[in-house]
Design a protein around this motif. Structure first.
Motif, mmCIF file in Angstrom:
data_model
loop_
_atom_site.group_PDB
_atom_site.id
_atom_site.type_symbol
_atom_site.label_atom_id
_atom_site.label_comp_id
_atom_site.label_asym_id
_atom_site.label_seq_id
_atom_site.Cartn_x
_atom_site.Cartn_y
_atom_site.Cartn_z
ATOM 1 N N ALA A 587 69.541 44.473 13.995
ATOM 2 C CA ALA A 587 70.351 45.469 13.289
ATOM 3 C C ALA A 587 69.883 45.538 11.855
ATOM 4 C CB ALA A 587 71.837 45.110 13.348
ATOM 5 N N GLY A 588 70.092 46.704 11.220
ATOM 6 C CA GLY A 588 69.727 46.831 9.820
ATOM 7 C C GLY A 588 69.651 48.272 9.361
ATOM 8 N N LEU A 589 68.784 48.501 8.381
ATOM 9 C CA LEU A 589 68.582 49.811 7.769
ATOM 10 C C LEU A 589 67.439 50.544 8.442
ATOM 11 C CD1 LEU A 589 68.714 48.862 3.965
ATOM 12 C CD2 LEU A 589 70.356 50.335 5.157
ATOM 13 N N ILE A 590 67.474 51.868 8.401
ATOM 14 C CA ILE A 590 66.393 52.647 8.986
ATOM 15 C C ILE A 590 66.118 53.880 8.127
ATOM 16 C CG2 ILE A 590 67.937 53.966 10.498
ATOM 17 C CD1 ILE A 590 65.657 53.807 12.628
ATOM 18 N N GLY A 594 62.383 60.844 12.865
ATOM 19 C CA GLY A 594 62.408 61.219 14.268
ATOM 20 C C GLY A 594 62.377 59.975 15.127
ATOM 21 N N ASP A 595 62.656 60.145 16.424
ATOM 22 C CA ASP A 595 62.664 58.998 17.331
ATOM 23 C C ASP A 595 61.318 58.289 17.395
ATOM 24 O OD1 ASP A 595 65.296 58.950 18.105
ATOM 25 O OD2 ASP A 595 65.000 60.185 19.901
ATOM 26 N N ASP A 596 60.256 58.996 17.113
ATOM 27 C CA ASP A 596 58.920 58.408 17.157
ATOM 28 C C ASP A 596 58.269 58.374 15.781
ATOM 29 O OD1 ASP A 596 59.131 58.098 19.932
ATOM 30 O OD2 ASP A 596 58.471 60.170 20.261
ATOM 31 N N ASP A 597 59.111 58.422 14.740
ATOM 32 C CA ASP A 597 58.598 58.422 13.371
ATOM 33 C C ASP A 597 59.669 57.800 12.472
ATOM 34 O OD1 ASP A 597 57.111 58.830 11.113
ATOM 35 O OD2 ASP A 597 57.278 61.016 11.117
ATOM 36 N N PHE A 598 59.682 56.480 12.406
ATOM 37 C CA PHE A 598 60.729 55.787 11.667
ATOM 38 C C PHE A 598 60.198 54.468 11.118
ATOM 39 C CE2 PHE A 598 61.091 54.329 16.072
ATOM 40 C CZ PHE A 598 61.130 52.951 15.916
ATOM 41 N N ALA A 599 60.951 53.916 10.176
ATOM 42 C CA ALA A 599 60.716 52.565 9.660
ATOM 43 C C ALA A 599 62.063 51.868 9.598
ATOM 44 C CB ALA A 599 60.079 52.607 8.275
ATOM 45 N N ARG A 600 62.208 50.761 10.314
ATOM 46 C CA ARG A 600 63.499 50.071 10.358
ATOM 47 C C ARG A 600 63.351 48.664 9.778
ATOM 48 N NH1 ARG A 600 63.681 49.283 17.008
ATOM 49 N NH2 ARG A 600 61.955 47.807 17.066
ATOM 50 N N GLY A 682 69.783 55.437 7.231
ATOM 51 C CA GLY A 682 70.912 55.093 8.067
ATOM 52 C C GLY A 682 70.876 53.668 8.567
ATOM 53 N N LEU A 683 71.620 53.436 9.663
ATOM 54 C CA LEU A 683 71.823 52.113 10.233
ATOM 55 C C LEU A 683 71.466 52.119 11.706
ATOM 56 C CD1 LEU A 683 75.357 51.450 8.672
ATOM 57 C CD2 LEU A 683 73.156 50.710 7.739
ATOM 58 N N ASP A 684 71.105 50.931 12.213
ATOM 59 C CA ASP A 684 70.827 50.778 13.639
ATOM 60 C C ASP A 684 71.300 49.403 14.086
ATOM 61 O OD1 ASP A 684 68.352 48.789 13.977
ATOM 62 O OD2 ASP A 684 67.966 50.020 12.207
ATOM 63 N N ALA A 685 71.569 49.254 15.388
ATOM 64 C CA ALA A 685 71.976 47.970 15.973
ATOM 65 C C ALA A 685 71.720 48.048 17.467
ATOM 66 C CB ALA A 685 73.447 47.675 15.679
ATOM 67 N N HIS A 686 70.623 47.433 17.923
ATOM 68 C CA HIS A 686 70.239 47.597 19.318
ATOM 69 C C HIS A 686 69.352 46.444 19.759
ATOM 70 C CE1 HIS A 686 67.215 49.786 16.833
ATOM 71 N NE2 HIS A 686 66.369 49.198 17.634
#
Length: 705
Positions: A587-590, A594-600, A682-686
């Motif tokens: 989990a963290g910041l992103i 796009g779904d295929d163009d990100f840095a998390r 934004g945020l993610d957790a997966h």
């Protein structure tokens, strides 16, 4: 004036291997007895389109900047344990007891049909250019892994410790980095391995002694992910060559939440994947980091997703507050830099007019004799060095200003004298002063340090310190014996302060996750009804989805980012525990385009480790590339930052930062997005639901300068 006393004022631009190679991975450098610098690299083709790998290519330089290919090391018959078609990786070359020893990884052996039965091999040669003869047995044999297959017995690095004991470090993600004691000749492991860096985090070990500590340099993340390569170098230190090695915060490199203090990581310029380093010291005493990196615009040698194009880079290595760091934290250079002091030594390859009676130049290219030979030097701090070979019962050494430092073979000591004062240290057992060793004497102000090394590598075997009086500025050599590669140069000026961290500024927007609901401006990619806002936190049960590859099943919570420069910060509590395997809960910041163009920037479980990974996925050549940079060490509660800056070309630069207290921050590497893109924040957790765990975000804040 003696030519060796002149300062080097020239500039150089990375990569330093460009004159002879497009790729030169896992480089290591040694200075030969002939006065040239030699570099060695992993077995790859040197040029685009060449197609055939060189079995450990050798290059040579007179100044550490301009290099030329001189041949391949392993051209003779393979050792009997080497399987047909095996490759040779990551060489490390040392000068031990009058001969050159090359260690390397053998990628396939005859131990089993399993292609992962790696081993550490060795070859010996009379000169750094060869001819090299492979030894019939491996230094470290293939090691079966408890989970099947064979442990990653690769990436060797040799060290001679202060007591004269020889060690070999090796290893990678499956099995971690280990160290074994070597036999006196350096060709056989003589002890069981001791783990010094945890598996699934580090590889590419290199160890040097600096001051009273041994420093373990190690590379993390993926060496070879093309345009998404995030390889970087971290360090830990120990009072013992056997460890434990801990970082600047006291966190061990063997802990599940593994430590590591950043030495070099990508900074947003052309270079990504900066790693697998060696260390070399120039004639002024300045240390330099030699390593490989990838040009993000030309990541492959030939076709996409083939051999990664990893040329050799060179950058100044500073020691700040007791820790090594490239260019005071500025990272890899892609602009003109002051060149190292790589030239100016007297190699005695021709008659020398200034030698006094009692000394002569031999046909083999060194000075031999007895007495004292002196040269004038300018005022200022001074470094004098030479290679010495001392006959039995004799002593020989160097003159540096008012000080005399000799290697006294009869007494078995290194002795410094000046102004009626004396300092001495015993030579470790096994040190043969009748073989060539390097003696370097540095005088800064009134402080003298003398260090005896094997060919200027890995730090001193023995050293002495002495306070010296002001006196005549002369340099030379004295005693009875053989002298080669004599140099007297102005001592380097150390850099003592890190480059400033990017300014964060004041909070201009925040969602503190109070009031039982998200504030205005949030939107979902794949909404997740299980996420709640309660108790002053956003509570997100780690879900089973992911974003890497083409599956794209994970939820992402986003909002528009402001224009210009800004910093996003969150406080994350994520109880991932330690040591057990729960791939790849995170989990963290992103930063999301796009779904295929990100840095998390996530706290993540990777097998038995808990890491902070700044991962990047991007489309490239009809497919997707993914890689990551490691950033600091996580705790149960970890603060994360993405520092956004707009580059001169309009591209977006995101620098990663992490903290375990919200006050002191570890600065990580940089990923970029092209100009014209509009990444949201934004945020993610997966990453998985076993065991169940919930990520708690205290806030998301935007700071602006």
């Amino acid at each position: 004036m003696f030519a060796a006393l002149l300062l080097t004022l020239s500039l150089f631009v990375n990569p330093v291997s460009q004159s002879f190679a497009d790729t030169y991975a896992d480089p290591t450098v040694i200075r030969g007895q002939d006065g040239f610098w030699y570099a060695y690299a992993t077995s790859d083709p040197l040029r685009s389109g060449e197609g055939t790998a060189h079995h450990i290519p050798i290059s040579r330089s007179s100044d550490l900047v301009h290099w030329a290919y001189v041949g391949d090391a392993l051209t003779g018959p393979a050792a009997p344990y080497v399987a047909p078609g095996a490759s040779y990786w990551a060489p490390d070359v040392r000068y031990l007891d009058g001969r050159y020893v090359m260690y390397y990884a053998v990628t396939d052996t005859t131990v089993s049909p399993d292609g992962s039965d790696f081993a550490i091999g060795a070859a010996v040669a009379p000169t750094p250019a060869g001819p090299w003869t492979q030894q019939p047995a491996p230094v470290v044999a293939p090691r079966p892994g408890g989970g099947g297959g064979y442990l990653s017995t690769i990436d060797p690095a040799q060290l001679t410790a202060a007591d004269g004991t020889r060690y070999l470090y090796f290893g990678s993600y499956y099995g971690g980095i280990s160290v074994v004691r070597l036999t006196a000749d350096g060709l056989t492991a003589a002890s069981p391995p001791t783990m010094v860096a945890i598996d699934n985090k580090y590889e590419g070990a290199y160890v040097v002694r600096h001051g009273s500590y041994y420093y373990l340099f190690a590379s993390s993340a993926n060496c070879c992910a093309g345009p998404a390569t995030g390889y970087s170098v971290s360090a830990g230190r120990s009072a013992s060559p056997l460890g434990p090695f801990s970082d600047s915060r006291g966190i061990s490199l063997t802990a599940s939440r593994a430590g590591g203090t950043t030495v070099v990581t990508q900074n947003g310029n052309r270079w990504i994947g900066a790693g697998h380093n060696g260390v070399v010291t120039d004639l002024a005493g300045q240390d330099w980091l030699v390593y490989h990196a990838i040009d993000r615009d030309r990541p492959y040698l030939d076709q996409p997703y083939g051999i990664n194009r990893r040329p050799m880079l060179l950058d100044r290595l500073d020691w700040i507050d007791g820790w090594p760091v490239a260019r005071a934290g500025a990272g890899p250079s892609d602009s003109p830099q002051p060149a190292p002091a790589g030239t100016g030594a007297e190699t005695f390859s021709h008659p020398v007019s200034w030698l006094p009676a009692g000394w002569r130049v031999t046909p083999d290219g060194y000075a031999t004799g007895s007495g004292t030979a002196l040269r004038p030097v300018p005022a200022g701090d001074l470094r004098v060095e030479a290679d010495l070979r001392v006959p039995a019962g004799s002593s020989a050494g160097l003159i540096a200003g008012p000080a005399r430092v000799v290697l006294d073979r009869a007494a078995g000591q290194l002795i410094a004298t000046a102004g009626g004062k004396r300092a001495a240290a015993p030579l470790p057992a096994g040190v043969d002063a009748g073989a060539w060793h390097n003696l370097a004497v540095s005088v800064r102000g009134r402080h003298l340090v003398a260090e005896l090394t094997e060919a200027r590598q890995s730090g001193p075997i023995v050293s002495v310190d002495l306070t010296v009086p002001a006196g005549a500025r002369v340099a030379g050599f004295t005693g009875r014996g053989d002298v080669d590669n004599f140099s007297a140069q102005r001592l380097y000026r150390p850099v003592t302060r890190m480059v400033p961290a990017p300014a964060v500024g004041r909070v201009t927007w925040s969602d503190e996750f109070t009031g039982g609901a998200l504030g205005a401006g949030w939107s979902w990619v794949r909404p997740n009804a299980a996420v709640t806002v309660a108790g002053g936190t956003l509570n997100w049960p780690i879900e089973a989805g992911d974003l890497t590859g083409t599956g794209n099943t994970a939820s992402v919570l986003l909002r528009d980012a402001p224009a210009g420069n800004w910093t996003a910060e969150t406080k994350l509590t994520l109880a991932l525990g330690t040591d057990d395997v729960r791939n790849y809960q995170q989990a963290g910041l992103i930063a999301y385009a796009g779904d295929d163009d990100f840095a998390r920037l996530d706290v993540v479980s990777i097998w038995n480790t808990r890491q902070i990974e700044f991962g990047r996925e991007l489309p490239y050549a009809g497919s997707l590339a993914y890689g990551g940079i490691t950033v600091g060490t996580p705790a149960t509660t970890t603060w994360l930052r993405l520092v956004h800056r707009v580059g001169a070309s309009g591209e977006h630069l995101f620098r990663s930062e992490s903290s375990t207290d919200g006050r002191t921050w570890d600065l990580g590497g940089v990923w970029t997005f092209p100009a014209g893109s509009r990444p949201r924040i934004g945020l993610d957790a997966h990453g998985g639901t076993t065991p169940p765990v919930t990520a708690h975000f205290d806030y998301l804040r935007i700071h602006q300068p």
